[in-house]
Write a protein that holds these residues in place. Structure first.
Motif, mmCIF file in Angstrom:
data_model
loop_
_atom_site.group_PDB
_atom_site.id
_atom_site.type_symbol
_atom_site.label_atom_id
_atom_site.label_comp_id
_atom_site.label_asym_id
_atom_site.label_seq_id
_atom_site.Cartn_x
_atom_site.Cartn_y
_atom_site.Cartn_z
ATOM 1 N N ASP A 169 23.575 -3.769 5.089
ATOM 2 C CA ASP A 169 23.038 -4.901 4.329
ATOM 3 C C ASP A 169 21.614 -5.220 4.755
ATOM 4 O O ASP A 169 20.755 -5.530 3.920
ATOM 5 N N ILE A 170 21.359 -5.144 6.044
ATOM 6 C CA ILE A 170 20.014 -5.477 6.519
ATOM 7 C C ILE A 170 19.024 -4.373 6.152
ATOM 8 O O ILE A 170 17.845 -4.653 5.883
ATOM 9 N N VAL A 171 19.487 -3.129 6.107
ATOM 10 C CA VAL A 171 18.616 -2.035 5.662
ATOM 11 C C VAL A 171 18.207 -2.258 4.211
ATOM 12 O O VAL A 171 17.023 -2.127 3.845
ATOM 13 N N GLU A 172 19.182 -2.605 3.364
ATOM 14 C CA GLU A 172 18.882 -2.860 1.955
ATOM 15 C C GLU A 172 17.954 -4.068 1.817
ATOM 16 O O GLU A 172 17.023 -4.059 0.997
ATOM 17 N N PHE A 173 18.188 -5.087 2.619
ATOM 18 C CA PHE A 173 17.356 -6.287 2.618
ATOM 19 C C PHE A 173 15.909 -5.948 2.979
ATOM 20 O O PHE A 173 14.965 -6.352 2.287
ATOM 21 N N LEU A 174 15.728 -5.188 4.036
ATOM 22 C CA LEU A 174 14.373 -4.847 4.488
ATOM 23 C C LEU A 174 13.617 -4.034 3.447
ATOM 24 O O LEU A 174 12.392 -4.140 3.327
ATOM 25 N N GLY A 175 14.342 -3.235 2.674
ATOM 26 C CA GLY A 175 13.694 -2.456 1.636
ATOM 27 C C GLY A 175 13.112 -3.298 0.520
ATOM 28 O O GLY A 175 12.312 -2.801 -0.283
ATOM 29 N N ARG A 176 13.479 -4.580 0.475
ATOM 30 C CA ARG A 176 12.998 -5.476 -0.585
ATOM 31 C C ARG A 176 12.061 -6.556 -0.057
ATOM 32 O O ARG A 176 11.648 -7.443 -0.803
ATOM 33 N N VAL A 177 11.707 -6.488 1.238
ATOM 34 C CA VAL A 177 10.798 -7.458 1.846
ATOM 35 C C VAL A 177 9.397 -6.870 1.903
ATOM 36 O O VAL A 177 9.218 -5.702 2.271
ATOM 37 N N ARG A 178 8.395 -7.674 1.539
ATOM 38 C CA ARG A 178 7.010 -7.208 1.582
ATOM 39 C C ARG A 178 6.662 -6.644 2.961
ATOM 40 O O ARG A 178 7.081 -7.169 3.997
ATOM 41 N N GLU A 179 5.843 -5.618 2.978
ATOM 42 C CA GLU A 179 5.520 -4.954 4.233
ATOM 43 C C GLU A 179 4.603 -5.769 5.129
ATOM 44 O O GLU A 179 4.494 -5.477 6.324
ATOM 45 N N ASP A 180 3.955 -6.807 4.593
ATOM 46 C CA ASP A 180 3.077 -7.629 5.430
ATOM 47 C C ASP A 180 3.834 -8.775 6.097
ATOM 48 O O ASP A 180 3.243 -9.579 6.819
ATOM 49 N N ILE A 181 5.150 -8.857 5.887
ATOM 50 C CA ILE A 181 5.973 -9.902 6.498
ATOM 51 C C ILE A 181 6.604 -9.371 7.780
ATOM 52 O O ILE A 181 7.112 -8.251 7.814
ATOM 53 N N VAL A 182 6.544 -10.174 8.833
ATOM 54 C CA VAL A 182 7.210 -9.833 10.086
ATOM 55 C C VAL A 182 8.673 -10.261 9.972
ATOM 56 O O VAL A 182 8.966 -11.401 9.612
ATOM 57 N N LEU A 188 17.450 -1.760 16.921
ATOM 58 C CA LEU A 188 16.476 -0.759 17.349
ATOM 59 C C LEU A 188 16.436 0.454 16.433
ATOM 60 O O LEU A 188 15.554 1.303 16.578
ATOM 61 N N GLU A 189 17.377 0.525 15.474
ATOM 62 C CA GLU A 189 17.370 1.620 14.502
ATOM 63 C C GLU A 189 16.653 1.237 13.211
ATOM 64 O O GLU A 189 16.640 2.017 12.262
ATOM 65 N N LEU A 190 16.052 0.062 13.172
ATOM 66 C CA LEU A 190 15.435 -0.437 11.943
ATOM 67 C C LEU A 190 13.927 -0.195 11.876
ATOM 68 O O LEU A 190 13.302 -0.520 10.875
ATOM 69 N N PHE A 191 13.361 0.377 12.931
ATOM 70 C CA PHE A 191 11.903 0.495 12.973
ATOM 71 C C PHE A 191 11.343 1.386 11.873
ATOM 72 O O PHE A 191 10.215 1.184 11.415
ATOM 73 N N GLY A 192 12.118 2.373 11.432
ATOM 74 C CA GLY A 192 11.642 3.249 10.370
ATOM 75 C C GLY A 192 11.873 2.699 8.979
ATOM 76 O O GLY A 192 11.436 3.297 7.995
ATOM 77 N N VAL A 193 12.550 1.544 8.902
ATOM 78 C CA VAL A 193 12.895 0.965 7.606
ATOM 79 C C VAL A 193 11.810 0.024 7.112
ATOM 80 O O VAL A 193 11.501 -0.027 5.915
ATOM 81 N N HIS A 194 11.199 -0.741 8.028
ATOM 82 C CA HIS A 194 10.187 -1.736 7.664
ATOM 83 C C HIS A 194 9.171 -1.828 8.805
ATOM 84 O O HIS A 194 9.557 -1.927 9.966
ATOM 85 N N PRO A 195 7.879 -1.814 8.497
ATOM 86 C CA PRO A 195 6.869 -1.786 9.565
ATOM 87 C C PRO A 195 6.756 -3.079 10.363
ATOM 88 O O PRO A 195 6.175 -3.083 11.456
ATOM 89 N N GLY A 196 7.311 -4.168 9.828
ATOM 90 C CA GLY A 196 7.174 -5.450 10.520
ATOM 91 C C GLY A 196 8.389 -5.857 11.316
ATOM 92 O O GLY A 196 8.471 -7.002 11.786
#
Length: 356
Positions: free
Chosen positions: A171-184, A204-212
């Motif tokens: 769920d959090i992976v899908e969520f991060l895919g829809r969050v702007r990349e400039d948001i931390v 710690l496995e989410l770093f490749g999903v969203h840059p922030g």
């Protein structure tokens, strides 16, 4: 002329620390209000800390170099991604300080960790609180809808304090895919060592999903170093870790605290054993409470949540009179920390009479 404070500082509420317990009828008392580890220091930690006091005339390592290397190695991280602070809440404060200014928005679930609104308000930023679901979980769709052009940070607490559920990893992976990349996106994993659900968030496995993405961890809970205050973060973008290091006061983490971290990491086999005891007790207590009729949410922390609504103060008093100090959130419920088996048995004994 009267002294003046910045308006958002003058209006800030004071953080309420968990209170100590008063003895019950049999003279025994347990503090279950702060999610503390009920067990003492891990083997070798007290000795190492005591020995370090012989050099208290010297400043600590301002760069936290030894603990940074140890934590980075332990979790397979580059050291440049890691930063420390006096507890994960201070790291969080520095992250907000580095990314938000007056009027910027920080989105997070509510109810969640009590320090979130304080950290946001002290910097003049604006909290956007998104209600939890009826089962105490993050409503990720509603959080996405709450994001505006003013949003700079989104905070996710998993497992959520005080209700207990962890956010599913997918769920959090899908969520991060829809969050702007400039948001931390701050993933607060203060209770991660107690998580047993294989589908729960793995920060710690989410770093490749969203840059922030930033994950927060602490040595206060499972490691039992609450009195020494050591927290840390790991960031997908090393720039965020560098920003935290830049705004952290020099020598913030004492030498005894740094020594305690190293000794605690060396004692992780014993740590795992203690965590298993707490997890077993947590699951036992939650199951028995549900069997009584209490609507205890799925919990992955070292605590359980009693949804009590208008009976919160009444139930708080029932526990208090039995020598159990819990954390009450008026009109909402009680958070009760898992402790030694004797204390946990008393939780059950009190809980049996609450629904009458």
């Amino acid at each position: 002329m009267a002294l003046t404070l910045r308006p958002h500082i003058a209006e800030m509420p004071v953080y309420r620390a968990g209170k100590s317990a008063q003895p019950g009828p049999d003279g025994r008392a347990w503090k279950l209000s702060s999610n503390e580890n009920p067990y003492g220091p891990l083997p070798g930690v007290l000795e190492a800390v005591t020995a370090s006091l012989a050099e208290m005339n010297r400043y600590p390592d301002a760069g936290n170099s030894e603990i940074t290397a140890a934590v980075a190695t332990r979790h397979g991280l580059a050291e440049e991604r890691v930063a420390f602070g006096t507890g994960s809440v201070e790291v969080l404060a520095h992250l907000i300080e580095a990314t938000c200014g007056p009027g910027d928005e920080v989105v997070y679930a509510w109810r969640s960790f009590e320090a979130y609104p304080l950290v946001v308000q002290v910097l003049g930023a604006r909290s956007v609180q998104v209600p939890l679901t009826a089962t105490g979980e993050h409503d990720l769709e509603a959080m996405l809808a709450a994001i505006t052009p003013r949003t700079r940070v989104v905070m996710l607490c998993t497992p959520n304090n005080p209700t207990g559920p962890a956010i599913p990893h997918d769920d959090i992976v899908e969520f991060l895919g829809r969050v702007r990349e400039d948001i931390v996106v701050i993933v607060d994993e203060a209770y991660v060592e107690y998580v047993t659900d294989p589908d729960a968030t793995r920060g710690l496995e989410l770093f490749g999903v969203h840059p922030g993405v930033v994950t927060l961890r602490t040595f206060s809970k499972a490691y039992g170093l609450a009195g020494l205050r050591v927290g840390w973060m790991a960031a997908a973008d090393p720039v965020l870790a560098q920003a935290v290091r830049s705004v952290t006061m020099p020598f913030a983490i004492s030498s005894p605290a740094q020594v305690a971290v190293m000794a605690s990491l060396a004692a992780e086999p014993e740590l795992i054993g203690r965590v298993r005891v707490t997890v077993h007790e947590r699951d036992r207590i939650a199951a028995e409470l549900r069997a009584m009729g209490h609507a205890i949410p799925a919990t992955q922390g070292n605590f359980v949540w009693f949804p009590a609504a208008g009976r919160t103060e009444e139930w708080f008093d029932a526990f208090r009179h039995a020598g159990l100090m819990t954390r009450a959130f008026t009109g909402e419920g009680l958070r009760v920390s898992i402790a030694e088996p004797d204390a946990n048995d008393r939780i059950l004994a009190v809980a049996r009479g609450l629904l009458a």
